[in-house]
Design a protein around this motif. Structure first.
Motif, PDB file in Angstrom:
ATOM      1  N   PHE A 281       0.817  -1.216   0.000  1.00 54.55           N
ATOM      2  CA  PHE A 281       0.000   0.000   0.000  1.00 54.55           C
ATOM      3  C   PHE A 281       0.849   1.264   0.000  1.00 54.55           C
ATOM      4  CE2 PHE A 281      -2.564   3.228   2.315  1.00 54.55           C
ATOM      5  CZ  PHE A 281      -3.548   3.405   1.358  1.00 54.55           C
ATOM      6  N   GLY A 282       1.934   1.251   0.760  1.00 52.45           N
ATOM      7  CA  GLY A 282       2.829   2.406   0.782  1.00 52.45           C
ATOM      8  C   GLY A 282       2.501   3.424   1.855  1.00 52.45           C
ATOM      9  N   GLY A 283       1.237   3.563   2.190  1.00 51.22           N
ATOM     10  CA  GLY A 283       0.844   4.528   3.208  1.00 51.22           C
ATOM     11  C   GLY A 283       0.509   5.894   2.636  1.00 51.22           C
ATOM     12  N   ILE A 284      -0.189   6.688   3.431  1.00 49.23           N
ATOM     13  CA  ILE A 284      -0.604   8.025   3.002  1.00 49.23           C
ATOM     14  C   ILE A 284       0.599   8.929   2.806  1.00 49.23           C
ATOM     15  CG2 ILE A 284      -1.974  10.047   3.643  1.00 49.23           C
ATOM     16  CD1 ILE A 284      -3.833   8.207   5.163  1.00 49.23           C
ATOM     17  N   CYS A 285       1.645   8.736   3.609  1.00 52.68           N
ATOM     18  CA  CYS A 285       2.845   9.552   3.467  1.00 52.68           C
ATOM     19  C   CYS A 285       3.490   9.347   2.091  1.00 52.68           C
ATOM     20  CB  CYS A 285       3.837   9.222   4.579  1.00 52.68           C
ATOM     21  SG  CYS A 285       5.308  10.271   4.595  1.00 52.68           S
ATOM     22  N   VAL A 286       3.600   8.092   1.663  1.00 58.27           N
ATOM     23  CA  VAL A 286       4.126   7.803   0.315  1.00 58.27           C
ATOM     24  C   VAL A 286       3.182   8.340  -0.748  1.00 58.27           C
ATOM     25  CG1 VAL A 286       4.648   5.930  -1.307  1.00 58.27           C
ATOM     26  CG2 VAL A 286       5.467   5.808   1.052  1.00 58.27           C
ATOM     27  N   PHE A 287       1.882   8.285  -0.474  1.00 61.27           N
ATOM     28  CA  PHE A 287       0.886   8.852  -1.383  1.00 61.27           C
ATOM     29  C   PHE A 287       1.170  10.338  -1.626  1.00 61.27           C
ATOM     30  CE2 PHE A 287      -3.300  10.932  -1.930  1.00 61.27           C
ATOM     31  CZ  PHE A 287      -3.709  10.314  -3.095  1.00 61.27           C
ATOM     32  N   MET A 288       1.478  11.078  -0.555  1.00 60.13           N
ATOM     33  CA  MET A 288       1.796  12.500  -0.686  1.00 60.13           C
ATOM     34  C   MET A 288       3.131  12.706  -1.396  1.00 60.13           C
ATOM     35  SD  MET A 288      -0.912  13.722   0.510  1.00 60.13           S
ATOM     36  CE  MET A 288      -0.449  15.453   0.332  1.00 60.13           C
ATOM     37  N   GLN A 289       4.088  11.820  -1.163  1.00 64.21           N
ATOM     38  CA  GLN A 289       5.365  11.901  -1.880  1.00 64.21           C
ATOM     39  C   GLN A 289       5.145  11.714  -3.377  1.00 64.21           C
ATOM     40  OE1 GLN A 289       8.037   9.001  -0.131  1.00 64.21           O
ATOM     41  NE2 GLN A 289       7.421   9.592   1.930  1.00 64.21           N
ATOM     42  N   THR A 290       4.242  10.805  -3.724  1.00 61.92           N
ATOM     43  CA  THR A 290       3.932  10.550  -5.135  1.00 61.92           C
ATOM     44  C   THR A 290       3.266  11.760  -5.769  1.00 61.92           C
ATOM     45  OG1 THR A 290       3.648   8.199  -4.628  1.00 61.92           O
ATOM     46  CG2 THR A 290       2.762   8.984  -6.720  1.00 61.92           C
ATOM     47  N   ILE A 291       2.352  12.395  -5.021  1.00 61.09           N
ATOM     48  CA  ILE A 291       1.715  13.613  -5.527  1.00 61.09           C
ATOM     49  C   ILE A 291       2.764  14.670  -5.852  1.00 61.09           C
ATOM     50  CG2 ILE A 291       0.240  15.561  -4.860  1.00 61.09           C
ATOM     51  CD1 ILE A 291      -1.515  13.639  -3.352  1.00 61.09           C
ATOM     52  N   SER A 292       3.781  14.788  -4.995  1.00 62.28           N
ATOM     53  CA  SER A 292       4.844  15.772  -5.227  1.00 62.28           C
ATOM     54  C   SER A 292       5.603  15.480  -6.515  1.00 62.28           C
ATOM     55  CB  SER A 292       5.819  15.773  -4.038  1.00 62.28           C
ATOM     56  OG  SER A 292       5.160  16.101  -2.834  1.00 62.28           O
ATOM     57  N   ALA A 293       5.700  14.192  -6.873  1.00 65.56           N
ATOM     58  CA  ALA A 293       6.487  13.813  -8.047  1.00 65.56           C
ATOM     59  C   ALA A 293       5.697  13.909  -9.344  1.00 65.56           C
ATOM     60  CB  ALA A 293       7.023  12.386  -7.875  1.00 65.56           C
ATOM     61  N   VAL A 294       4.358  13.802  -9.283  1.00 64.56           N
ATOM     62  CA  VAL A 294       3.567  13.670 -10.510  1.00 64.56           C
ATOM     63  C   VAL A 294       2.516  14.764 -10.650  1.00 64.56           C
ATOM     64  CG1 VAL A 294       3.903  11.181 -10.546  1.00 64.56           C
ATOM     65  CG2 VAL A 294       1.916  12.115  -9.386  1.00 64.56           C
ATOM     66  N   VAL A 295       2.754  15.911 -10.069  1.00 63.88           N
ATOM     67  CA  VAL A 295       1.782  17.013 -10.121  1.00 63.88           C
ATOM     68  C   VAL A 295       1.314  17.340 -11.538  1.00 63.88           C
ATOM     69  CG1 VAL A 295       1.494  19.483  -9.726  1.00 63.88           C
ATOM     70  CG2 VAL A 295       2.438  18.052  -7.926  1.00 63.88           C
ATOM     71  N   PRO A 296       2.187  17.370 -12.558  1.00 63.76           N
ATOM     72  CA  PRO A 296       1.746  17.800 -13.891  1.00 63.76           C
ATOM     73  C   PRO A 296       0.655  16.948 -14.523  1.00 63.76           C
ATOM     74  CG  PRO A 296       4.135  17.828 -13.739  1.00 63.76           C
ATOM     75  CD  PRO A 296       3.635  17.123 -12.519  1.00 63.76           C
ATOM     76  N   PHE A 297       0.592  15.652 -14.234  1.00 67.51           N
ATOM     77  CA  PHE A 297      -0.404  14.816 -14.909  1.00 67.51           C
ATOM     78  C   PHE A 297      -1.306  14.071 -13.933  1.00 67.51           C
ATOM     79  CE2 PHE A 297       3.652  12.559 -14.670  1.00 67.51           C
ATOM     80  CZ  PHE A 297       3.310  11.387 -14.026  1.00 67.51           C
ATOM     81  N   GLY A 298      -1.246  14.356 -12.657  1.00 61.13           N
ATOM     82  CA  GLY A 298      -2.173  13.769 -11.704  1.00 61.13           C
ATOM     83  C   GLY A 298      -1.793  12.353 -11.296  1.00 61.13           C
ATOM     84  N   LEU A 299      -2.608  11.776 -10.426  1.00 58.93           N
ATOM     85  CA  LEU A 299      -2.294  10.474  -9.837  1.00 58.93           C
ATOM     86  C   LEU A 299      -2.740   9.288 -10.686  1.00 58.93           C
ATOM     87  CD1 LEU A 299      -3.091  11.254  -6.127  1.00 58.93           C
ATOM     88  CD2 LEU A 299      -0.909  10.464  -7.003  1.00 58.93           C
TER      89      LEU A 299
END
Length: 334
Positions: free
Chosen positions: A254-272
């Motif tokens: 699952f990665g957790g919500i913290c990793v979820f937020m890290q992913t958002i930081s990396a992929v802002v231009p095209f969404g999740l």
């Protein structure tokens, strides 16, 4: 609607500010705990991998070996982008998402392809599994089993998620970036990861004081869904080795919500894209892969049947949801 959302954000920010003032001591303790965790666990185990993957990513984009191409075609990965899957399996969170983002910015993949690849090309890597999770078990075989479950669950998820056949691009091999550039990128990723971990530690330190005693006592069983590294370290307090193993597999998938937020930081231009449905599906698949452990140990067969049926139903619903999220793109499911 946009004005209402802005008011909600403003209200949340003000509430956070008030909580930081009222519970300043707990916030400081949480921040100190997060900094210690980053220094002792995150940076030593992940930073070298971040550097290597930052340097390898441009090299792997465009290289398409025949053996890996035959595998990746079943996952809908564009020719020349097979390295994204490899980096997602060995780099660890959020290297997979970062690699997808870089491929998108280079024009190697289109937006829809990037969104679909996010569903299964960002996973826990061997650096974290062997460096951190390995400390929780006496047997050296356990980290290998957990990594194998991660790989299998990611690949099965990739087979179940929709595939995109539009805008498939052939990419030429890219020249390597310099070591200073790779160092700068790896420092940015490391700083982002550590920043989110410290922030979540502060939030958890403040809110846990308002939780009932029995909730606090059971935090080993749910903390990994909030913040992966700290939650996994708490599993050492669980005496049942099989339960500890299964929770490790679930938290890692699952990665957790913290990793979820890290992913958002990396992929802002095209969404999740399909990141969240993919992670939830991968979590269910990991549970199914761990189910033989419960059966071998002779656990309640009704519980095993309930877990089996629940996971199958969730996978089916998540598969339908992921197809719906593809929109009008020409996707198909293997």
């Amino acid at each position: 609607m946009r004005y209402s959302l802005q008011k909600i954000r403003l209200f949340a920010a003000l509430c956070g500010l008030i909580l930081l003032i009222l519970y300043r001591d707990y916030a400081i303790i949480g921040a100190q705990d997060g900094i210690t965790q980053c220094i002792q666990v995150i940076i030593p185990s992940l930073f070298p991998f971040f550097f290597i993957t930052a340097y390898l990513n441009p090299l792997l984009l465009g290289i398409s070996p025949a053996f890996i191409r035959r595998i990746c075609k079943h996952f809908g990965i564009p020719i020349g982008c097979e390295g994204i899957l490899l980096l997602g399996l060995v780099g660890g969170y959020p290297v997979g998402a970062q690699s997808i983002s870089e491929a998108y910015h280079r024009g190697t993949i289109c937006k829809n392809q990037a969104k679909i690849l996010l569903g299964y090309c960002s996973n826990a890597g061997p650096a974290f599994i062997f460096g951190v999770i390995g400390q929780l078990f006496d047997s050296p075989i356990v980290p290998w089993l957990l990594w194998l479950i991660q790989i299998l669950s990611a690949l099965i998820t990739g087979l179940l998620l929709p595939k995109d056949r539009s805008g498939k691009q052939q990419t030429e091999a890219k020249s390597a970036i310099s070591f200073p550039q790779a160092l700068q990128k790896s420092l940015q990723i490391t700083a982002s990861v550590c920043g989110w971990i410290i922030l979540f530690k502060v939030i958890m330190a403040i809110f846990i004081i308002k939780m009932p005693t029995w909730v606090v006592a059971k935090q080993s069983y749910y903390s990994g869904f909030l913040e992966l590294s700290g939650g996994c370290l708490l599993l050492k307090g669980i005496g049942d080795i099989s339960v500890r193993f299964i929770l490790c597999a679930v938290f890692l998938s699952f990665g957790g919500i913290c990793v979820f937020m890290q992913t958002i930081s990396a992929v802002v231009p095209f969404g999740l894209g399909l990141y969240l449905p993919g992670k939830l599906m991968q979590t269910c698949i990991s549970m199914l892969l761990c189910l033989p452990i419960l059966l071998i140990e002779g656990r309640n067969p009704y519980l095993c049947c309930f877990i089996l049926l629940s996971c199958v139903v969730c996978i089916y619903l998540l598969r339908r949801l992921s197809r719906k999220k593809c929109g009008n793109y020409p996707c198909y499911v293997v």
